[in-house]
Enzyme design. Sequence first.
Site, PDB file in Angstrom:
ATOM      1  N   GLN A 179       0.618  -1.236   0.096  1.00 26.37           N
ATOM      2  CA  GLN A 179      -0.167  -0.064  -0.180  1.00 26.37           C
ATOM      3  C   GLN A 179       0.688   1.276   0.033  1.00 26.37           C
ATOM      4  O   GLN A 179       0.312   2.445  -0.001  1.00 26.37           O
ATOM      5  CB  GLN A 179      -0.859  -0.069   1.367  1.00 26.37           C
ATOM      6  CG  GLN A 179      -2.002  -1.007   1.202  1.00 26.37           C
ATOM      7  CD  GLN A 179      -2.879  -0.969  -0.006  1.00 26.37           C
ATOM      8  OE1 GLN A 179      -3.175   0.129  -0.576  1.00 26.37           O
ATOM      9  NE2 GLN A 179      -3.714  -2.269  -0.319  1.00 26.37           N
ATOM     10  N   CYS A 325     -18.250  -9.528   5.194  1.00 24.98           N
ATOM     11  CA  CYS A 325     -19.759 -10.408   4.713  1.00 24.98           C
ATOM     12  C   CYS A 325     -19.411 -10.832   3.340  1.00 24.98           C
ATOM     13  O   CYS A 325     -19.829 -11.802   3.022  1.00 24.98           O
ATOM     14  CB  CYS A 325     -21.093  -9.486   4.795  1.00 24.98           C
ATOM     15  SG  CYS A 325     -21.088  -8.641   6.448  1.00 24.98           S
TER      16      CYS A 325
END
Length: 398
Positions: A179, A325
């Site tokens: 990153q 999720c």
Amino acid sequence: MRRVYLDHSATTPVRPEVAELVCKYMTVHFGNASSVYSFGREARKAVENAREQVAAVIGADPAEIIFTSGGTEADNLAIMGVAYANEKKGNHIITTQIEHHAVLDTCHYLEKKGFEVTYLPVDEHGLVSIRDLENSITDKTVLISVMHANNEVGTIQPVADIGRIARGRGVYFHTDAVQTFGKIPVNVKDMNIDLLAVSAHKIYGPKGTGCLYIRKGTKMNNIMFGGGQERKRRPGTENVPGIVGFGQAAEMAAAEMDQQMTYLAKQRDRLIAGIFKSIDHVKLNGHPEKRLPGNVNVSFRFVEGESLLLSLDMKGIAASSGSACTSGSLDPSHVLLAMGIPHEIAHGSLRMTLGRGNTEEDIDYVLEVLPEILNRLRAMSPLYHQEKESKECCQSVH
Ligand code: PLP
């Protein structure tokens, strides 16, 4: 409808200049870099040029760059390669609780193979403690792996301090710089880094390519077998188009790094300020200052990250959430939990990562749409109404 891409930590669009080059090395200069005839020599020359371009960004010697299929492979190679090669010296590895799964899962695997791993905690901003790290080193420690900046909350770790300590104690230091490479300054020599993982698709390069910097003299094993490519460290026919595109993307990222850092930090701060001005019950996740220029990670109480993402998507905005999720689990992000954020707040988290293509108008659009979405979602939350009522009640009493 306006489309706004705010997920640059997940991946980035390939620059047109890079895509053009990749295409050329697929169709015209398609030779195998190991072949001796001119087609092969052309490919070899391009790979070596890319190696120089990538090395220059982090102050490395080109011979210290090993091309891989990306960040995940680079992390695996660094950790397993060093662990197995130095097993006789010791079987202890130090890492953090907030690493990417490319590091965490490799460490879990090594634990099953008899290694001991210390997973350092982080503070509420996602920072590791240098004192904890120093205290964890034993005479059995062979590797310290701490990411340069976190992909979810953008917190930047004190990598130069960690490198100094590791070098002083004779322990190898690996950092996942996926990153940060090409986004903020990294210098492997100044920071005493022995191994550093990079991925091309986070810097407007192609997917499926990256590299591992391996400091000269580092004792490590291979994790793949089958050929003598990449100084016998990483077998397999080189992904010439990908590598060439990676080199070009790296050079272009470095050339505009200063300007991009300033631009992205300005837009990031405007977005954060705008959110806090128009929305209540919001919390900034990650370090207030030591954070990636393009990272915004906020938690909204009384909403679910997933519903927020779907509502934003319907308005053309692409972002991501700290709840996992999408990966089939309802557990919130391990990073947010390690920072001590309660489950219900972690569930309402939203990550927006800005990139070079985002305009001021994009930020204005998000600031216009986001409060409307939150009002709508919160209107459906009984907890939000309870909280509002209790506040109104308290205000009328005092
Ligand atoms: N490490 C970090 C911090 C990342 O953010 C990512 C990608 O999301 C990776 C490793 C994996 O890189 P790649 O997609 O090139 O395998």
